[in-house]
Scaffold this active site. Sequence first.
Site, mmCIF file in Angstrom:
data_model
loop_
_atom_site.group_PDB
_atom_site.id
_atom_site.type_symbol
_atom_site.label_atom_id
_atom_site.label_comp_id
_atom_site.label_asym_id
_atom_site.label_seq_id
_atom_site.Cartn_x
_atom_site.Cartn_y
_atom_site.Cartn_z
ATOM 1 N N ASN A 62 -21.688 -2.749 60.288
ATOM 2 C CA ASN A 62 -20.516 -3.612 60.085
ATOM 3 C C ASN A 62 -19.569 -3.609 61.257
ATOM 4 O OD1 ASN A 62 -20.004 -1.095 58.871
ATOM 5 N ND2 ASN A 62 -18.423 -1.710 57.995
ATOM 6 N N GLU A 75 -25.645 -5.614 56.888
ATOM 7 C CA GLU A 75 -27.041 -6.324 56.612
ATOM 8 C C GLU A 75 -26.958 -7.790 57.185
ATOM 9 O OE1 GLU A 75 -24.536 -5.137 54.616
ATOM 10 O OE2 GLU A 75 -25.476 -4.280 52.786
ATOM 11 N N CYS A 115 -24.126 -11.023 51.329
ATOM 12 C CA CYS A 115 -25.494 -10.509 51.944
ATOM 13 C C CYS A 115 -26.574 -10.732 51.242
ATOM 14 C CB CYS A 115 -25.090 -9.017 52.170
ATOM 15 S SG CYS A 115 -23.889 -8.800 53.710
#
Length: 160
Positions: A62, A75, A115
């Site tokens: 992230n 992701e 995601c």
Amino acid sequence: MKNIKIEINLEEFDAVSELPVSIQKLMNKAHEAREKAYAPYSRFKVGAALQLKSGEIVTGNNQENAAYPSGLCAERVAIFHAGSQHPDATFVSMAITAKSLNHVLASPIAPCGGCRQVLAEYEVKQDPSIEIYFMGETGKIIKANSVKDLLPLIFDAAFL
Ligand code: THU
């Protein structure tokens, strides 16, 4: 009116050592990526590792921003990087791990809805399902055999 019942099947593993060896390796890559996350605001670090059919592994973590919504989840960093570098690749599996700098995450941390939607786009496009394995910092691991098991009422290009 009738009720619609949707059933999904997930698998649960007690420890990383119970996973197939190739997935242990993938989870290790996610772990390494997690440590490099840029998460000064949430102090919540996530790492994702995507296994390509070619054997290559693409990772992401992230990336936060002072303008909070400009940040991106691990992701999506991983899958967008893979999509940009390997547009024709088949994605086989993704391993995800999360760690909080505030407390120990000992239960599986599922990918967020955004995601799941992004992963669904790639799964629908390629046809074979993408296996998703997710965990916290330690403890159990959950496996979904398909993104559709995490996002049952999928929105995809067929609606457009
Ligand atoms: N985050 C991820 O990287 N993946 C998810 O699926 C959920 C949340 C990140 C976003 C933000 O940087 C931090 O975790 C806290 O929400």
